[in-house]
Design a protein around this motif. Sequence first.
Motif, PDB file in Angstrom:
ATOM      1  N   GLY A  57       8.299   1.218  -0.097  1.00 32.06           N
ATOM      2  CA  GLY A  57       9.355   2.195  -0.391  1.00 32.06           C
ATOM      3  C   GLY A  57      10.226   1.789  -1.568  1.00 32.06           C
ATOM      4  O   GLY A  57      10.538   2.619  -2.426  1.00 32.06           O
TER       5      GLY A  57
ATOM      6  N   LYS B 278      -3.063  -4.618   8.686  1.00 27.09           N
ATOM      7  CA  LYS B 278      -1.643  -4.275   8.568  1.00 27.09           C
ATOM      8  C   LYS B 278      -1.262  -3.076   9.428  1.00 27.09           C
ATOM      9  O   LYS B 278      -2.082  -2.188   9.686  1.00 27.09           O
ATOM     10  CB  LYS B 278      -1.252  -4.020   7.107  1.00 27.09           C
ATOM     11  CG  LYS B 278      -1.688  -2.678   6.532  1.00 27.09           C
ATOM     12  CD  LYS B 278      -1.319  -2.560   5.063  1.00 27.09           C
ATOM     13  CE  LYS B 278       0.137  -2.257   4.794  1.00 27.09           C
ATOM     14  NZ  LYS B 278       0.511  -0.871   5.075  1.00 27.09           N
TER      15      LYS B 278
ATOM     16  N   ASN C 154      -7.629  -0.378   0.603  1.00 28.20           N
ATOM     17  CA  ASN C 154      -7.013  -0.069   1.903  1.00 28.20           C
ATOM     18  C   ASN C 154      -7.786   1.049   2.606  1.00 28.20           C
ATOM     19  O   ASN C 154      -8.153   2.046   1.986  1.00 28.20           O
ATOM     20  CB  ASN C 154      -5.558   0.360   1.636  1.00 28.20           C
ATOM     21  CG  ASN C 154      -4.774   0.652   2.909  1.00 28.20           C
ATOM     22  OD1 ASN C 154      -5.130   1.525   3.687  1.00 28.20           O
ATOM     23  ND2 ASN C 154      -3.698  -0.085   3.120  1.00 28.20           N
TER      24      ASN C 154
ATOM     25  N   ALA D 152       0.799  -1.234   0.000  1.00 33.97           N
ATOM     26  CA  ALA D 152       0.000   0.000   0.000  1.00 33.97           C
ATOM     27  C   ALA D 152       0.827   1.278   0.000  1.00 33.97           C
ATOM     28  O   ALA D 152       1.766   1.413   0.778  1.00 33.97           O
ATOM     29  CB  ALA D 152      -0.899   0.001   1.232  1.00 33.97           C
ATOM     30  N   MET D 153       0.440   2.200  -0.847  1.00 37.64           N
ATOM     31  CA  MET D 153       1.080   3.508  -0.825  1.00 37.64           C
ATOM     32  C   MET D 153       0.106   4.667  -0.995  1.00 37.64           C
ATOM     33  O   MET D 153      -0.051   5.449  -0.096  1.00 37.64           O
ATOM     34  CB  MET D 153       2.169   3.581  -1.889  1.00 37.64           C
ATOM     35  CG  MET D 153       3.477   2.961  -1.429  1.00 37.64           C
ATOM     36  SD  MET D 153       4.765   3.145  -2.621  1.00 37.64           S
ATOM     37  CE  MET D 153       4.541   1.687  -3.599  1.00 37.64           C
TER      38      MET D 153
ATOM     39  N   GLY E 109      10.826  -1.990   5.246  1.00 44.24           N
ATOM     40  CA  GLY E 109      12.272  -1.907   5.020  1.00 44.24           C
ATOM     41  C   GLY E 109      12.863  -3.058   4.229  1.00 44.24           C
ATOM     42  O   GLY E 109      14.070  -3.287   4.289  1.00 44.24           O
TER      43      GLY E 109
ATOM     44  N   SER F 198      -4.484   4.186   1.315  1.00 47.14           N
ATOM     45  CA  SER F 198      -5.778   4.417   1.941  1.00 47.14           C
ATOM     46  C   SER F 198      -6.760   5.089   0.979  1.00 47.14           C
ATOM     47  O   SER F 198      -6.443   6.074   0.330  1.00 47.14           O
ATOM     48  CB  SER F 198      -5.598   5.314   3.162  1.00 47.14           C
ATOM     49  OG  SER F 198      -6.881   5.667   3.636  1.00 47.14           O
TER      50      SER F 198
ATOM     51  N   THR G 281      10.227   2.841   5.302  1.00 45.19           N
ATOM     52  CA  THR G 281       9.412   4.043   5.394  1.00 45.19           C
ATOM     53  C   THR G 281       9.013   4.249   6.853  1.00 45.19           C
ATOM     54  O   THR G 281       8.543   3.324   7.514  1.00 45.19           O
ATOM     55  CB  THR G 281       8.146   3.882   4.522  1.00 45.19           C
ATOM     56  OG1 THR G 281       8.575   3.547   3.198  1.00 45.19           O
ATOM     57  CG2 THR G 281       7.326   5.142   4.510  1.00 45.19           C
TER      58      THR G 281
HETATM   59  C1  LIG Z   1       4.071   7.153   0.223  1.00 43.05           C
HETATM   60  C2  LIG Z   1       3.537   6.090   1.121  1.00 43.05           C
HETATM   61  C3  LIG Z   1       2.213   6.130   1.503  1.00 43.05           C
HETATM   62  C4  LIG Z   1       1.678   5.132   2.306  1.00 43.05           C
HETATM   63  N1  LIG Z   1       0.351   5.134   2.593  1.00 43.05           N
HETATM   64  C5  LIG Z   1      -0.192   4.062   3.203  1.00 43.05           C
HETATM   65  C6  LIG Z   1      -1.602   3.934   3.339  1.00 43.05           C
HETATM   66  O1  LIG Z   1      -2.343   4.794   2.899  1.00 43.05           O
HETATM   67  N2  LIG Z   1      -2.093   2.852   3.980  1.00 43.05           N
HETATM   68  C7  LIG Z   1      -1.275   1.867   4.481  1.00 43.05           C
HETATM   69  O2  LIG Z   1      -1.756   0.864   5.004  1.00 43.05           O
HETATM   70  N3  LIG Z   1       0.053   1.978   4.386  1.00 43.05           N
HETATM   71  C8  LIG Z   1       0.618   3.026   3.750  1.00 43.05           C
HETATM   72  N4  LIG Z   1       1.972   3.097   3.605  1.00 43.05           N
HETATM   73  C9  LIG Z   1       2.799   2.157   4.385  1.00 43.05           C
HETATM   74  C10 LIG Z   1       3.273   0.950   3.594  1.00 43.05           C
HETATM   75  O3  LIG Z   1       2.214   0.167   3.123  1.00 43.05           O
HETATM   76  C11 LIG Z   1       4.233   0.091   4.431  1.00 43.05           C
HETATM   77  O4  LIG Z   1       3.539  -0.504   5.492  1.00 43.05           O
HETATM   78  C12 LIG Z   1       5.375   0.894   4.993  1.00 43.05           C
HETATM   79  O5  LIG Z   1       5.765   1.851   4.042  1.00 43.05           O
HETATM   80  C13 LIG Z   1       6.576   0.040   5.315  1.00 43.05           C
HETATM   81  O6  LIG Z   1       7.091  -0.596   4.162  1.00 43.05           O
HETATM   82  P1  LIG Z   1       8.358  -0.050   3.314  1.00 43.05           P
HETATM   83  O7  LIG Z   1       9.450   0.144   4.297  1.00 43.05           O
HETATM   84  O8  LIG Z   1       8.594  -1.134   2.302  1.00 43.05           O
HETATM   85  O9  LIG Z   1       7.964   1.216   2.666  1.00 43.05           O
HETATM   86  C14 LIG Z   1       2.523   4.082   2.785  1.00 43.05           C
HETATM   87  C15 LIG Z   1       3.870   4.055   2.405  1.00 43.05           C
HETATM   88  C16 LIG Z   1       4.368   5.026   1.562  1.00 43.05           C
HETATM   89  C17 LIG Z   1       5.806   4.928   1.131  1.00 43.05           C
END
Ligand SMILES: Cc1cc2nc3c(=O)[nH]c(=O)nc-3n(C[C@H](O)[C@H](O)[C@H](O)COP(=O)(O)O)c2cc1C
Length: 374
Positions: free
Chosen positions: A305, A200, A138, A79-80, A283, A109, A230
Amino acid sequence: MTMEGKDMVQDVHISSRKDDHLRLAQQFYVHNVQALSNHDEIDAMQFVHQALPEMSRERVSASTSFAGISLPRPYFINAMTGGTELTNRVNYRLARVAHDTQSALALGSMSIAVKDPRTRDAYRQLRDDFPDVRFIANLGAEHTVESAQLVQEVIGAVALQIHLNAVQEIVMPEGEKDFTGWMNNIRAIVQESHVPVIVKEVGFGMSYETVQQLLNIGVHTVDIAGRGGTNFAQIENARNNKQDFNYMENWGLSTIRSLIEAVEARKNQGVDAHDVSIIASGGVRGPLDIVKYCALGADAVGLSGAFLQAITSSDDDNEAVESTIELIHDWDEHITNIMTILGVENLEQLRTQARYTLPESLISYRRQRAQMWK
Ligand SMILES: Cc1cc2nc3c(=O)[nH]c(=O)nc-3n(C[C@H](O)[C@H](O)[C@H](O)COP(=O)(O)O)c2cc1C
């Protein structure tokens, strides 16, 4: 101000927040994944090399499934984002990647689609243009069954993620500060949803206790989303010019610690344990991390990320999409290579047959925590 006026102001806030998140996540990501302290334990986890693997690359398959979604590889795009012009463009690029690689694609979301019907068209467009992509919708845990059903239908999602983001809300200047009622909302959504539900975190990890609470209310799939990539404390702190939350930037369970807790909680759940899927995320840097998390008991691995970096690596849509597809193909090969030298044919064998050692710090952490699980 009228209710409509209030909603409009809120929508403007959500849109600019989404764009801020994208920009700040990109800005901080490289530093976070390179910070050794975020990865010292996963790096210190070492597979024991076996010089007689008795395995051919041809036989290896890293396919997996969770929440009713079968995937050719053990990882997916997590999710992003979405809902604004900039973030819809990112989602469109990601959907092209998901289409070409048969990946699942979790959207960020969709609360904006609940609040502002005008934003739903872009999601419907995505669904219509990519009918074969497995989208995961999401929403936050504060939402109702009706909202969950709405976003699932708008994007035609095959599964629904409910995110837990208390730390983010606390640090977010305009964030929610009352987290009561989440358990009831999740229970109701799990009961009523037409598609499987994944609960999550967003980068602070889930503890043994949290996973137990979720399993007890009928959740079958958790995405632990641990610390190490992130970091929403850091992102929201950068957006907050009223209060300094610097001290929160190391909050949370690292992905490897959280995964160990979740696997233990699943094991202690008893008879239904085989029905429970655990997704490791937070990560994750590439193939070796993915194989390690699967060996530790994850059914799949999510990356946000890392894919955000890849998909925004060029101003040109085609170039960004093609290089992200190439990255996935490259990782697939590496995962197959690693499994071949480990002498395992599939994820089940990886979990049960691969031998590895863990750093002392992790063993002592686990010992301390086990005292609390009795
Ligand atoms: C730009 C961005 C926006 C995000 N928005 C959401 C979101 O709306 N809902 C959600 O469950 N997680 C969101 N996340 C979190 C990610 O789904 C993930 O749990 C978190 O980034 C850790 O993973 P990573 O280190 O691979 O980025 C977002 C991450 C990023 C990078």
